[in-house]
Design a protein around this motif. Sequence first.
Motif, PDB file in Angstrom:
ATOM      1  N   ARG A  97      22.285  25.415  53.092  1.00  0.00           N
ATOM      2  CA  ARG A  97      21.507  24.269  52.624  1.00  0.00           C
ATOM      3  C   ARG A  97      21.395  23.237  53.741  1.00  0.00           C
ATOM      4  NH1 ARG A  97      25.419  25.741  49.364  1.00  0.00           N
ATOM      5  NH2 ARG A  97      26.825  24.019  49.891  1.00  0.00           N
ATOM      6  N   LEU A  98      20.195  22.701  53.921  1.00  0.00           N
ATOM      7  CA  LEU A  98      20.002  21.587  54.845  1.00  0.00           C
ATOM      8  C   LEU A  98      20.017  20.311  54.021  1.00  0.00           C
ATOM      9  CD1 LEU A  98      19.402  20.878  57.852  1.00  0.00           C
ATOM     10  CD2 LEU A  98      16.986  20.797  57.207  1.00  0.00           C
ATOM     11  N   TRP A 127      23.334  21.478  58.374  1.00  0.00           N
ATOM     12  CA  TRP A 127      23.309  22.738  57.639  1.00  0.00           C
ATOM     13  C   TRP A 127      24.721  23.007  57.137  1.00  0.00           C
ATOM     14  CZ3 TRP A 127      19.262  25.467  56.053  1.00  0.00           C
ATOM     15  CH2 TRP A 127      18.039  25.322  56.708  1.00  0.00           C
ATOM     16  N   GLN A 128      24.834  23.483  55.888  1.00  0.00           N
ATOM     17  CA  GLN A 128      26.153  23.780  55.342  1.00  0.00           C
ATOM     18  C   GLN A 128      26.079  24.964  54.391  1.00  0.00           C
ATOM     19  OE1 GLN A 128      27.226  20.147  53.197  1.00  0.00           O
ATOM     20  NE2 GLN A 128      26.568  21.087  51.282  1.00  0.00           N
ATOM     21  N   ARG A 134      24.212  17.584  62.996  1.00  0.00           N
ATOM     22  CA  ARG A 134      23.031  16.872  63.494  1.00  0.00           C
ATOM     23  C   ARG A 134      21.831  17.797  63.574  1.00  0.00           C
ATOM     24  NH1 ARG A 134      26.495  13.257  67.791  1.00  0.00           N
ATOM     25  NH2 ARG A 134      27.607  12.087  66.187  1.00  0.00           N
ATOM     26  N   TRP A 135      21.563  18.407  62.412  1.00  0.00           N
ATOM     27  CA  TRP A 135      20.413  19.286  62.202  1.00  0.00           C
ATOM     28  C   TRP A 135      20.558  20.573  63.003  1.00  0.00           C
ATOM     29  CZ3 TRP A 135      15.652  16.304  60.413  1.00  0.00           C
ATOM     30  CH2 TRP A 135      14.772  17.162  59.737  1.00  0.00           C
ATOM     31  N   ASN A 136      20.377  20.508  64.310  1.00  0.00           N
ATOM     32  CA  ASN A 136      20.482  21.723  65.129  1.00  0.00           C
ATOM     33  C   ASN A 136      21.137  21.424  66.476  1.00  0.00           C
ATOM     34  OD1 ASN A 136      18.298  20.487  66.608  1.00  0.00           O
ATOM     35  ND2 ASN A 136      16.876  21.406  65.141  1.00  0.00           N
ATOM     36  N   TRP A 137      22.049  20.459  66.470  1.00  0.00           N
ATOM     37  CA  TRP A 137      22.675  20.011  67.714  1.00  0.00           C
ATOM     38  C   TRP A 137      23.863  20.867  68.112  1.00  0.00           C
ATOM     39  CZ3 TRP A 137      27.465  16.928  67.603  1.00  0.00           C
ATOM     40  CH2 TRP A 137      27.892  16.539  68.877  1.00  0.00           C
ATOM     41  N   ARG A 138      24.809  21.070  67.197  1.00  0.00           N
ATOM     42  CA  ARG A 138      26.022  21.821  67.533  1.00  0.00           C
ATOM     43  C   ARG A 138      26.401  22.760  66.396  1.00  0.00           C
ATOM     44  NH1 ARG A 138      31.280  18.590  69.199  1.00  0.00           N
ATOM     45  NH2 ARG A 138      30.095  18.371  71.155  1.00  0.00           N
ATOM     46  N   GLU A 197      12.872  26.065  63.396  1.00  0.00           N
ATOM     47  CA  GLU A 197      12.636  24.786  62.735  1.00  0.00           C
ATOM     48  C   GLU A 197      11.479  24.032  63.390  1.00  0.00           C
ATOM     49  OE1 GLU A 197      16.808  23.536  60.955  1.00  0.00           O
ATOM     50  OE2 GLU A 197      16.860  23.577  63.140  1.00  0.00           O
ATOM     51  N   ARG A 198      10.464  23.747  62.595  1.00  0.00           N
ATOM     52  CA  ARG A 198       9.231  23.143  63.095  1.00  0.00           C
ATOM     53  C   ARG A 198       8.998  21.760  62.493  1.00  0.00           C
ATOM     54  NH1 ARG A 198       4.574  21.261  60.013  1.00  0.00           N
ATOM     55  NH2 ARG A 198       2.743  21.363  61.382  1.00  0.00           N
ATOM     56  N   LEU A 199       8.523  20.863  63.337  1.00  0.00           N
ATOM     57  CA  LEU A 199       8.008  19.573  62.910  1.00  0.00           C
ATOM     58  C   LEU A 199       6.557  19.458  63.356  1.00  0.00           C
ATOM     59  CD1 LEU A 199      10.928  17.183  63.996  1.00  0.00           C
ATOM     60  CD2 LEU A 199      10.490  18.063  61.698  1.00  0.00           C
TER      61      LEU A 199
END
Length: 237
Positions: A138-139, A168-169, A178-182, A201-203
């Motif tokens: 889940r984000l 993400w968890q 931090r979304w997609n940091w580490r 992951e797209r913005l």
Amino acid sequence: MPPTNTDQPLNITVAPEVHDLVPGFVPLVVEARGLSNGPSDERSSALLDDAVRRLTERLAGRAPHEDPHLAAWRDAYTAFGAKPSRTRNSAEALARRALADGGLPRINLLVDLYNAVSVAHLVPVGGEDTDHILGGMRLVRAGGDEKFETAAGGEPVVEHPEAGEVVWQDDAGVTCRRWNWRQGVRTRLTEDSVNAVFLLERLAPMPLDELHTAAGELAEGLRLLSPAAEVTVREAD
């Protein structure tokens, strides 16, 4: 930890508060079973070298953060309180490393493949070992007390995200801060991984067609590395 249900697609969802924070966010899911991973080799090294070539042509002398898609990710990080010049999204961090003297690291076949796709398309891509995911992914925006298993100085360390941070968890804790940091150590892809899920992951303003092209490139790469693997591409719920 018991594996997740590998006979069914992994349940992957994005909380409404994340869509409210950053409208236009679209994740694509590439899920694969029956993979054959292993050490980096000439094939994966060639993929990384070609990705650097494509990145250099795309940027044409600009810094990575000047790309419109990566600029949008900087805005998204700012929106939940992160400092994007200090904690860069994974695509920007990889692109900067690709252009540096040392170039991109060689990790293993699967990680090299998704790193190459990330750099070539300037899109954050993450890979997780589904046999180490508990429940679905889940984000969400963190409460601040969730457990994040990482390492410091070669020793296991448990951290906690900041309240409001996008993470993400799964049912056991945070898999990526931090979304997609580490990424955490518990679910990362190793040479022993055989089942995996990859998140692209797209913005806005990245065209959706380009996101699907990147996902197709990743799926094709997985099939080439592991001809017997079952690979599917879908949107998250």
